[in-house]
Design a protein around this motif. Structure first.
Motif, PDB file in Angstrom:
ATOM      1  N   LEU A 248       0.832  -1.199   0.000  1.00 38.10           N
ATOM      2  CA  LEU A 248       0.000   0.000   0.000  1.00 38.10           C
ATOM      3  C   LEU A 248       0.873   1.256   0.000  1.00 38.10           C
ATOM      4  N   ALA A 249       1.953   1.239   0.766  1.00 37.13           N
ATOM      5  CA  ALA A 249       2.873   2.384   0.779  1.00 37.13           C
ATOM      6  C   ALA A 249       3.500   2.585  -0.603  1.00 37.13           C
ATOM      7  N   ASP A 250       3.894   1.482  -1.244  1.00 40.48           N
ATOM      8  CA  ASP A 250       4.489   1.560  -2.579  1.00 40.48           C
ATOM      9  C   ASP A 250       3.477   2.062  -3.607  1.00 40.48           C
ATOM     10  N   SER A 251       2.234   1.601  -3.466  1.00 41.30           N
ATOM     11  CA  SER A 251       1.179   2.023  -4.386  1.00 41.30           C
ATOM     12  C   SER A 251       0.923   3.523  -4.259  1.00 41.30           C
ATOM     13  N   VAL A 252       0.840   4.014  -3.025  1.00 43.11           N
ATOM     14  CA  VAL A 252       0.619   5.451  -2.799  1.00 43.11           C
ATOM     15  C   VAL A 252       1.795   6.259  -3.338  1.00 43.11           C
ATOM     16  N   ASP A 271     -10.972   3.794   4.611  1.00 44.34           N
ATOM     17  CA  ASP A 271     -10.210   3.651   3.361  1.00 44.34           C
ATOM     18  C   ASP A 271      -9.549   4.964   2.941  1.00 44.34           C
ATOM     19  N   SER A 272     -10.338   6.028   2.848  1.00 43.02           N
ATOM     20  CA  SER A 272      -9.772   7.308   2.421  1.00 43.02           C
ATOM     21  C   SER A 272      -8.852   7.875   3.499  1.00 43.02           C
ATOM     22  N   ALA A 273      -9.172   7.625   4.776  1.00 46.21           N
ATOM     23  CA  ALA A 273      -8.298   8.074   5.863  1.00 46.21           C
ATOM     24  C   ALA A 273      -6.939   7.374   5.783  1.00 46.21           C
ATOM     25  N   ALA A 274      -6.952   6.084   5.436  1.00 44.32           N
ATOM     26  CA  ALA A 274      -5.698   5.331   5.293  1.00 44.32           C
ATOM     27  C   ALA A 274      -4.864   5.905   4.151  1.00 44.32           C
ATOM     28  N   VAL A 275      -5.503   6.263   3.051  1.00 43.79           N
ATOM     29  CA  VAL A 275      -4.782   6.858   1.928  1.00 43.79           C
ATOM     30  C   VAL A 275      -4.105   8.159   2.367  1.00 43.79           C
ATOM     31  N   VAL A 276      -4.826   8.990   3.111  1.00 47.48           N
ATOM     32  CA  VAL A 276      -4.246  10.234   3.637  1.00 47.48           C
ATOM     33  C   VAL A 276      -3.034   9.935   4.513  1.00 47.48           C
ATOM     34  N   ALA A 277      -3.164   8.930   5.379  1.00 51.15           N
ATOM     35  CA  ALA A 277      -2.076   8.575   6.297  1.00 51.15           C
ATOM     36  C   ALA A 277      -0.844   8.103   5.532  1.00 51.15           C
ATOM     37  N   TYR A 278      -1.037   7.311   4.496  1.00 52.29           N
ATOM     38  CA  TYR A 278       0.103   6.824   3.701  1.00 52.29           C
ATOM     39  C   TYR A 278       0.707   7.949   2.861  1.00 52.29           C
ATOM     40  N   SER A 493     -13.749  13.331 -14.784  1.00 45.60           N
ATOM     41  CA  SER A 493     -13.410  13.816 -16.123  1.00 45.60           C
ATOM     42  C   SER A 493     -14.300  14.979 -16.552  1.00 45.60           C
ATOM     43  N   ALA A 494     -15.505  15.037 -16.017  1.00 47.00           N
ATOM     44  CA  ALA A 494     -16.396  16.168 -16.320  1.00 47.00           C
ATOM     45  C   ALA A 494     -15.736  17.492 -15.933  1.00 47.00           C
ATOM     46  N   HIS A 495     -14.862  17.432 -14.916  1.00 47.85           N
ATOM     47  CA  HIS A 495     -14.205  18.641 -14.415  1.00 47.85           C
ATOM     48  C   HIS A 495     -12.709  18.646 -14.711  1.00 47.85           C
ATOM     49  N   ALA A 496     -12.265  17.770 -15.630  1.00 50.15           N
ATOM     50  CA  ALA A 496     -10.836  17.656 -15.968  1.00 50.15           C
ATOM     51  C   ALA A 496      -9.995  17.382 -14.724  1.00 50.15           C
ATOM     52  N   VAL A 497     -10.465  16.416 -13.942  1.00 50.74           N
ATOM     53  CA  VAL A 497      -9.744  15.935 -12.757  1.00 50.74           C
ATOM     54  C   VAL A 497      -9.445  14.463 -12.962  1.00 50.74           C
ATOM     55  N   GLU A 498      -8.298  14.012 -12.474  1.00 48.17           N
ATOM     56  CA  GLU A 498      -7.943  12.588 -12.562  1.00 48.17           C
ATOM     57  C   GLU A 498      -8.006  11.967 -11.160  1.00 48.17           C
ATOM     58  N   VAL A 499      -8.624  10.795 -11.054  1.00 47.41           N
ATOM     59  CA  VAL A 499      -8.718  10.076  -9.778  1.00 47.41           C
ATOM     60  C   VAL A 499      -7.806   8.862  -9.817  1.00 47.41           C
ATOM     61  N   ARG A 500      -6.999   8.692  -8.773  1.00 48.01           N
ATOM     62  CA  ARG A 500      -6.086   7.552  -8.667  1.00 48.01           C
ATOM     63  C   ARG A 500      -6.432   6.732  -7.430  1.00 48.01           C
ATOM     64  N   LEU A 501      -6.361   5.417  -7.559  1.00 47.19           N
ATOM     65  CA  LEU A 501      -6.864   4.517  -6.521  1.00 47.19           C
ATOM     66  C   LEU A 501      -5.770   3.570  -6.027  1.00 47.19           C
ATOM     67  N   PRO A 502      -5.111   3.903  -4.911  1.00 43.17           N
ATOM     68  CA  PRO A 502      -4.002   3.079  -4.405  1.00 43.17           C
ATOM     69  C   PRO A 502      -4.378   1.641  -4.074  1.00 43.17           C
ATOM     70  N   PHE A 503      -5.635   1.391  -3.689  1.00 37.23           N
ATOM     71  CA  PHE A 503      -6.021   0.018  -3.348  1.00 37.23           C
ATOM     72  C   PHE A 503      -6.127  -0.871  -4.589  1.00 37.23           C
ATOM     73  N   LEU A 504      -6.098  -0.263  -5.783  1.00 34.56           N
ATOM     74  CA  LEU A 504      -6.192  -1.052  -7.006  1.00 34.56           C
ATOM     75  C   LEU A 504      -4.840  -1.212  -7.694  1.00 34.56           C
TER      76      LEU A 504
END
Length: 616
Positions: A248-252, A271-278, A493-504
């Motif tokens: 997970l650390a490597d993915s982030v 889940d989102s809190a863990a992403v913030v922590a990493y 994408s409607a707002h020209a933003v990209e979403v990245r998902l570390p758990f995937l």
């Protein structure tokens, strides 16, 4: 945004036509556009660019390579730096610092096998001018979209269906898919992942590639990756936690690679809190420490206080986004324009506003916790699968899992029917499918002829493997997760933003699926392993919360609003006019329901009606 047309009919592969397609995708890439039409006018490619890695014009698309290959590409290759080093050692040269060029060089070096090396989210197409063939691929989980149209004259593709419609492909609703959505809430066909809500438009399935040959007009689709459910490893709990923590650390770390500002979504859940922590563990130059939370004051499932606690702990600049029923009613046509296919709850509208705010605050990339629930067993529905697995092995009582779950106030039922399903799973699945088919056919508001015509086309299905891992596999790869990924891709994408998902990260997912089930649900706790990893990083009342709250807005309250009800009533009229609902439904009052209620019919009618509206 990507688009392309391959055809021997040169009146189809024109600059004008491919420009119309990319104009329809301008929101996905508002910063630049480019086109390629080959000399014999049999291939036309178009691209709309959102610059994230290597912002120079040299990294624009369509990008050529070796005077032979031309690519249009949407997504990110997170391990592009490592792959580029390997390719340089093989003698490949690079003119840019982009991940796009790495995809091209890897394809030139390895052909279709390049996909095995990619850690990323992507949909791309590479035209081989020498062989007159197209190679296209989609990432392992289906994070990035790829739609196509194929008839006797052309093969055309695009990131969104509106680009194909702009090229005069007919927009014709798929009644079988519509029947399944209205009756059981399905937004895809688990047995046929290529199917969409429109008759002649198809999806390239996740973890698949296609090859199209202009010479013989043949299209071939192959799967390039899948999880082996029989592959299990024997490790201790500490070893498993160490592995997940490392992956997970490597993915982030890799998902923080960017040349533009990065922030995070923060729901208040684990889940989102863990992403913030990493993220806090990494030194990423473009990480802004901005986070974005949808809040619903006064609603019992408002997670604002939890999100604020995490934001405070990690010194984040916290943006709180509110919306109401008026916003829902006024924004729905716009949201559906970007989504293109129906969605099952108002949570999609709330997510849309989160991404809109992120863009307004100068953030182009957001890291998000999506995928953890499906991979690590976060939903309460997974309890019964684990309990059934233990019951069949005669281990349920000794394990104490049912008792521990009850002590945590878990209300998921485990009845005589569950015990029978554990012992006779195929019979239980067949009975359940039969029951669902009858319920669907008896749907009280459906036009009788519409219902009769499609009653044998119910898509309801159950996991093939009757285990916890089997259920997780079903939701991750067969039905469930890709629906959520579609919502996130179109809304961002409607707002020209990209979403990245570390758990995937596929390495992370492969490892988790190889672990025994007791690391996913243990002592009555879902997502056990993630909780152990997050324990040193987050407040205990977030790590060890025992109630699961999905990303849920106060939909029931919003559905009581006059504007929303008027829009829903208008939706019912459209379905009556198209002979999908009975006329009598217009006399019935709207029945407000929570976002994830099983019989959320009035919401579905509203969404389904938007299929019949012209896209403007």
């Amino acid at each position: 945004g990507i688009a392309g047309i391959i055809s021997k009919n040169t009146t189809l592969t024109t600059h004008r036509r491919i420009k119309k397609a990319t104009d329809a995708l301008a929101h996905r890439g508002p910063e630049a556009h480019g086109f390629f039409v080959n000399e014999d006018h049999t291939a036309a490619l178009g691209h709309r660019r959102l610059s994230i890695i290597d912002l120079s014009s040299a990294a624009g698309q369509p990008m050529p390579y070796l005077n032979r290959y031309y690519i249009v590409y949407n997504g990110e290759l997170y391990n592009y730096i490592e792959i580029r080093k390997n390719l340089q050692q093989k003698g490949y040269a690079f003119a840019t610092h982009s991940d796009t060029e790495v995809v091209l060089a890897a394809y030139a070096a390895y052909g279709a096998n390049c996909l095995q090396q990619f850690d990323g989210m992507f949909a791309f197409a590479i035209w081989d001018e020498q062989e007159k063939t197209l190679f296209a691929a989609r990432d392992r989980f289906g994070e990035k979209p790829f739609f196509y149209f194929f008839d006797e004259e052309q093969f055309s593709f695009a990131s969104e269906m509106k680009a194909l419609w702009s090229m005069d492909v007919n927009k014709e609703v798929n009644d079988a898919m519509l029947y399944n959505f209205l009756t059981i809430g399905y937004t895809a066909n688990p047995a046929n992942p290529q199917e969409t809500f429109y008759q002649n438009l198809y999806k390239l399935p996740a973890a698949s590639y296609l090859q199209y040959s202009l010479a013989d007009h043949q299209l071939c689709i192959e799967k390039y990756w899948q999880i082996d459910l029989d592959n299990t490893i024997s490790v201790s709990e500490n070893e498993a936690a160490e592995q997940l923590n490392f992956l997970l650390a490597d993915s982030v770390k890799k998902r923080l690679r960017s040349d533009v500002p990065i922030g995070t979504s923060l729901s208040g859940g684990l889940d989102s809190a863990a992403v913030v922590a990493y993220c806090a563990q990494q030194q990423a130059s473009h990480y802004t420490h901005k986070c974005f939370t949808a809040i619903f004051p006064g609603f019992e499932k408002n997670e604002e206080s939890y999100a604020k606690k995490v934001a405070h702990q990690y010194h984040l600049q916290h943006y709180l986004i509110q919306m109401d029923a008026h916003t829902l009613a006024s924004d729905m046509a716009e949201i559906m324009y970007y989504q293109e296919e129906p969605f099952t709850s108002a949570s999609v509208a709330a997510q849309y506003k989160v991404y809109q705010t992120a863009k307004q605050q100068g953030v182009t990339v957001l890291l998000d916790g999506q995928g953890a629930d499906e991979v690590l067993a976060g939903y309460s529905k997974y309890y019964k699968w684990y309990w059934q697995e233990l019951y069949k092995k005669k281990q349920l009582a000794a394990s104490g899992e049912l008792r521990d779950a009850r002590a945590l106030s878990v209300k998921e039922s485990f009845s005589i029917q569950n015990k029978a399903a554990a012992l006779f799973p195929e019979l239980a699945a067949a009975l359940l499918q039969s029951r669902k088919a009858k319920e669907a056919c008896r749907h009280i508001n459906l036009d009788r002829e519409f219902s009769f015509t499609h009653k044998r086309e119910l898509y309801y299905t159950t996991p093939t493997y009757f285990t916890l891992n089997g259920a997780l596999h079903f939701n991750t790869f067969v039905y469930g997760l890709e629906e959520l990924l579609r919502y996130a891709d179109r809304n961002s994408s409607a707002h020209a933003v990209e979403v990245r998902l570390p758990f995937l990260s596929h390495r992370l997912v492969e490892t988790v699926f190889a672990l025994p089930p007791q690391f996913k649900i243990k002592n009555g706790w879902t997502k056990w392993l993630l909780r152990k990893c997050a324990e040193p990083l987050l407040p205990a009342d977030i790590v060890w919360r025992n109630e699961k709250v999905g990303f849920e807005p106060p939909q029931k309250t919003w559905m009581q609003n006059k504007e929303v009800q008027e829009a829903m009533q208008e939706g019912k009229k459209i379905l009556v006019e198209n002979q999908i609902l009975k006329k009598e439904v217009l006399q019935k009052k709207i029945r407000p329901q929570e976002a994830y209620a099983a019989q959320n019919y009035d919401w579905r009618y509203w969404m389904a009606s938007l299929l019949f509206k012209k896209h403007a």
